[in-house]
Design a protein around this motif. Sequence first.
Motif: not given
Length: 376
Positions: A344, A335-336, A338-339
Amino acid sequence: MQPTHAHGTISVHLARFIVDALRRSGGDMGRFARFHDLGPEVLGNDLARVSTPSALAVWEELTLTEPGTAVGALLTADAPIGTFGLWDYLITSGPSLRESLKQVVEYSAVIGDPANEKLLVEEDGRSLTVRHATGSWGPDVVEAIDWFALAMFLTRARAATGRPLVPLRISVTHGAPGGYRRLAEFFGTTRIDFEAPYNSITFHDDDVRAPLPKAQPGLDLLLAHQARLTLAAAQPVMLWQDSFRMVLAGAFREDTVNLEHVAGRLAMSPRTLQRRLRELGTTWREEVESVRQERTMELLRTTDLPLQVIAARVGYSDMRALRRAVRRWDGRAPRDIRTAGGLAVPAAPGGGDPPPPARAPTRKGGFMCKTAPGLA
């Protein structure tokens, strides 16, 4: 003639032609910026040999253009004699089309990959047939290359004889494509047999035995000698390990990552492939893990695919295994990553990963393994 150092490569003339065809079609050229054997320095060198994996990537993009797989035949209309260098002159210089066709089949390595392109000439006293088979590529790519090969023999036969020859029949191992009418018009006949045992084009015996109008005695022998010299002087551009990694990356896209399949794509045995890797100080397992890492990070940074879909695509059993691997490589959670890349992703109810979309994105023409029928 099968020069082993040309295995896994194609003529730069052919590579230059399909790259230009893709550019003219408005196809996506961005993905080829990192292909060093498709750069201007290589494509401008008439002795270069471009890797087959690079050429297949171009063919894949061509099948995504408007004509679909029929593009393989239709684009030859924009290829006058000389486009493919020496091979073009071999087919137009013999005393008859019959002799010329036999000669270009013998020296097919001048234009194509001798490890994967198979050609055979058959005669029965009434007609002459050229049969063709290509390698184990994606089905759309196989179909486009098959149409291209048959169209090449027809356009060159017409140029050699100076007449609008019409083949007695065409046969292909595929079903009828969307561009059937355009193909029938191109070949000048509706006698196209689909889902046939093999790919072929058949000419009437009278057409292939008639003297060629521009034949010069002895020129075909000189050109055959030049073909041998050209093949001996050919300069394969891509390092073997680069070619191997491109094939392995393609296997990930096809979901066919296994030693036997990749070795077959490289025209060698699994044992030889493992030996070559050992000589380079690496192993099959290490290479698979390296490409898996590259593929995973690419999908995380450039797509919004759910983690369970990415895990399946790169060969992990579940999302937890994927998360552990990503943390080991990058030190961050998926997730990090992608952010940080501007992708996001909204959280699913109750936390965790977001639910998959109703329909996962698809890409027409994506590689799926298909073995082209061999030549009996």
